[in-house]
Design a protein around this motif. Structure first.
Motif, PDB file in Angstrom:
ATOM      1  N   LEU A 125       0.825  -1.213   0.000  1.00 17.07           N
ATOM      2  CA  LEU A 125       0.000   0.000   0.000  1.00 17.07           C
ATOM      3  C   LEU A 125       0.857   1.261   0.000  1.00 17.07           C
ATOM      4  N   ALA A 126       1.962   1.226   0.724  1.00 23.24           N
ATOM      5  CA  ALA A 126       2.849   2.387   0.792  1.00 23.24           C
ATOM      6  C   ALA A 126       3.540   2.654  -0.536  1.00 23.24           C
ATOM      7  N   ASP A 127       3.632   1.641  -1.383  1.00 24.05           N
ATOM      8  CA  ASP A 127       4.349   1.746  -2.657  1.00 24.05           C
ATOM      9  C   ASP A 127       3.447   2.157  -3.827  1.00 24.05           C
ATOM     10  N   VAL A 128       2.170   2.431  -3.572  1.00 28.62           N
ATOM     11  CA  VAL A 128       1.235   2.827  -4.633  1.00 28.62           C
ATOM     12  C   VAL A 128       1.534   4.259  -5.078  1.00 28.62           C
ATOM     13  N   ILE A 129       1.500   4.490  -6.379  1.00 27.56           N
ATOM     14  CA  ILE A 129       1.688   5.841  -6.930  1.00 27.56           C
ATOM     15  C   ILE A 129       0.326   6.524  -6.976  1.00 27.56           C
ATOM     16  N   ARG A 130       0.199   7.633  -6.271  1.00 28.88           N
ATOM     17  CA  ARG A 130      -1.057   8.373  -6.229  1.00 28.88           C
ATOM     18  C   ARG A 130      -0.896   9.673  -7.010  1.00 28.88           C
ATOM     19  N   PRO A 131      -1.938  10.077  -7.749  1.00 27.56           N
ATOM     20  CA  PRO A 131      -1.818  11.265  -8.598  1.00 27.56           C
ATOM     21  C   PRO A 131      -1.654  12.554  -7.800  1.00 27.56           C
ATOM     22  N   PHE A 132      -0.841  13.431  -8.326  1.00 27.05           N
ATOM     23  CA  PHE A 132      -0.620  14.737  -7.724  1.00 27.05           C
ATOM     24  C   PHE A 132      -1.521  15.732  -8.427  1.00 27.05           C
ATOM     25  N   PRO A 133      -2.219  16.573  -7.724  1.00 24.10           N
ATOM     26  CA  PRO A 133      -2.262  16.844  -6.292  1.00 24.10           C
ATOM     27  C   PRO A 133      -3.529  16.297  -5.627  1.00 24.10           C
ATOM     28  N   ALA A 134      -3.981  15.124  -5.961  1.00 22.05           N
ATOM     29  CA  ALA A 134      -5.221  14.559  -5.425  1.00 22.05           C
ATOM     30  C   ALA A 134      -5.203  14.489  -3.898  1.00 22.05           C
ATOM     31  N   PHE A 135      -6.389  14.544  -3.298  1.00 18.51           N
ATOM     32  CA  PHE A 135      -6.509  14.464  -1.846  1.00 18.51           C
ATOM     33  C   PHE A 135      -5.935  13.162  -1.298  1.00 18.51           C
ATOM     34  N   ASN A 136      -6.007  12.068  -2.083  1.00 14.69           N
ATOM     35  CA  ASN A 136      -5.537  10.784  -1.559  1.00 14.69           C
ATOM     36  C   ASN A 136      -4.013  10.701  -1.453  1.00 14.69           C
ATOM     37  N   ARG A 137      -3.299  11.723  -1.880  1.00 16.17           N
ATOM     38  CA  ARG A 137      -1.842  11.746  -1.685  1.00 16.17           C
ATOM     39  C   ARG A 137      -1.479  11.666  -0.211  1.00 16.17           C
ATOM     40  N   VAL A 138      -2.378  12.103   0.655  1.00 21.09           N
ATOM     41  CA  VAL A 138      -2.120  12.048   2.093  1.00 21.09           C
ATOM     42  C   VAL A 138      -1.940  10.601   2.560  1.00 21.09           C
ATOM     43  N   LEU A 139      -2.465   9.648   1.812  1.00 20.09           N
ATOM     44  CA  LEU A 139      -2.357   8.240   2.203  1.00 20.09           C
ATOM     45  C   LEU A 139      -0.931   7.705   2.089  1.00 20.09           C
ATOM     46  N   GLY A 140      -0.196   8.145   1.086  1.00 23.15           N
ATOM     47  CA  GLY A 140       1.129   7.600   0.827  1.00 23.15           C
ATOM     48  C   GLY A 140       2.071   7.692   2.012  1.00 23.15           C
ATOM     49  N   GLU A 141       2.207   8.877   2.543  1.00 22.90           N
ATOM     50  CA  GLU A 141       3.130   9.077   3.665  1.00 22.90           C
ATOM     51  C   GLU A 141       2.642   8.329   4.908  1.00 22.90           C
ATOM     52  N   SER A 142       1.338   8.356   5.143  1.00 25.67           N
ATOM     53  CA  SER A 142       0.791   7.693   6.327  1.00 25.67           C
ATOM     54  C   SER A 142       0.923   6.179   6.247  1.00 25.67           C
ATOM     55  N   LEU A 143       0.655   5.615   5.085  1.00 24.10           N
ATOM     56  CA  LEU A 143       0.836   4.168   4.915  1.00 24.10           C
ATOM     57  C   LEU A 143       2.317   3.805   5.001  1.00 24.10           C
ATOM     58  N   GLY A 144       3.170   4.681   4.493  1.00 26.73           N
ATOM     59  CA  GLY A 144       4.612   4.471   4.624  1.00 26.73           C
ATOM     60  C   GLY A 144       5.051   4.484   6.073  1.00 26.73           C
ATOM     61  N   GLU A 145       4.436   5.356   6.865  1.00 31.57           N
ATOM     62  CA  GLU A 145       4.752   5.420   8.295  1.00 31.57           C
ATOM     63  C   GLU A 145       4.360   4.111   8.992  1.00 31.57           C
ATOM     64  N   LEU A 146       3.189   3.566   8.649  1.00 34.08           N
ATOM     65  CA  LEU A 146       2.780   2.283   9.241  1.00 34.08           C
ATOM     66  C   LEU A 146       3.731   1.169   8.833  1.00 34.08           C
ATOM     67  N   ALA A 147       4.090   1.126   7.546  1.00 39.08           N
ATOM     68  CA  ALA A 147       5.011   0.085   7.060  1.00 39.08           C
ATOM     69  C   ALA A 147       6.364   0.206   7.763  1.00 39.08           C
ATOM     70  N   ALA A 148       6.830   1.430   7.991  1.00 39.87           N
ATOM     71  CA  ALA A 148       8.117   1.633   8.670  1.00 39.87           C
ATOM     72  C   ALA A 148       8.052   1.155  10.122  1.00 39.87           C
ATOM     73  N   LYS A 149       6.917   1.324  10.761  1.00 40.05           N
ATOM     74  CA  LYS A 149       6.766   0.846  12.143  1.00 40.05           C
ATOM     75  C   LYS A 149       6.872  -0.674  12.194  1.00 40.05           C
ATOM     76  N   LEU A 150       6.428  -1.349  11.152  1.00 42.61           N
ATOM     77  CA  LEU A 150       6.576  -2.806  11.094  1.00 42.61           C
ATOM     78  C   LEU A 150       8.033  -3.194  10.969  1.00 42.61           C
ATOM     79  N   ARG A 151       8.783  -2.470  10.155  1.00 46.53           N
ATOM     80  CA  ARG A 151      10.194  -2.807   9.902  1.00 46.53           C
ATOM     81  C   ARG A 151      11.066  -2.540  11.126  1.00 46.53           C
ATOM     82  N   ARG A 152      10.669  -1.610  11.980  1.00 47.74           N
ATOM     83  CA  ARG A 152      11.455  -1.282  13.175  1.00 47.74           C
ATOM     84  C   ARG A 152      11.339  -2.345  14.247  1.00 47.74           C
ATOM     85  N   ASP A 153      10.340  -3.184  14.139  1.00 50.06           N
ATOM     86  CA  ASP A 153      10.124  -4.199  15.193  1.00 50.06           C
ATOM     87  C   ASP A 153      10.766  -5.508  14.859  1.00 50.06           C
TER      88      ASP A 153
END
Length: 153
Positions: A125-153
């Protein structure tokens, strides 16, 4: 009554299930990811479990938050006062809930509904390309943050 909320889209879905069964097709309703949207200004959209509900079920949750107003689209529309909260299941590495408050949140929710329904891994989900400047761009960074929390554990 299903007890799942009085949503037109849910009634339509149930009607489709009944119609398939009447035609002899083995169809069953899947309520894994029922979208809930209140069409106010801004829209309030959610799917899956809240953080509190997930914790009450004993799920080890990870959470990411963002402000949709801090995106380019938020700036373009001079939007203020929104929120995005994503809830992940640490053990399974998947999204299990989301709440999104912003203009067009109901339309952007579809991606998250599919992610929860199919159990798509957070790193995908974090690796999905979202169109700029669509509202759903906010998902990319947030999903990336969740994925990073998995990798830290």
């Amino acid at each position: 009554m299903t007890g799942l909320g009085g949503f037109t889209h849910l009634a339509y879905y149930h009607g489709q299930i009944v119609a398939r069964r009447l035609r002899g097709i083995d169809a069953r309703a899947d309520h894994t990811a029922v979208p809930r949207v209140t069409f106010t200004d801004p829209e309030v959209a959610s799917v899956g479990l809240s953080e509190a509900a997930a914790r009450a079920q004993g799920i080890d949750v990870i959470v990411a938050r963002a402000d949709p107003a801090e995106t380019a689209r938020g700036y373009i529309h001079d939007f203020h006062g929104g929120a995005l909260k994503l809830v992940g299941d640490r053990a399974r590495g998947v999204l299990i809930g989301a709440t999104w408050v912003s203009p067009r949140a109901g339309e952007g929710l579809g991606e998250l509904v599919l992610a929860i329904k199919q159990g798509i891994p957070l790193d995908v989900l974090a690796d999905v390309i979202r169109p700029f400047p669509a509202f759903n761009r906010v998902l990319g960074e947030s999903l990336g943050e969740l994925a990073a929390k998995l990798r830290r554990d």
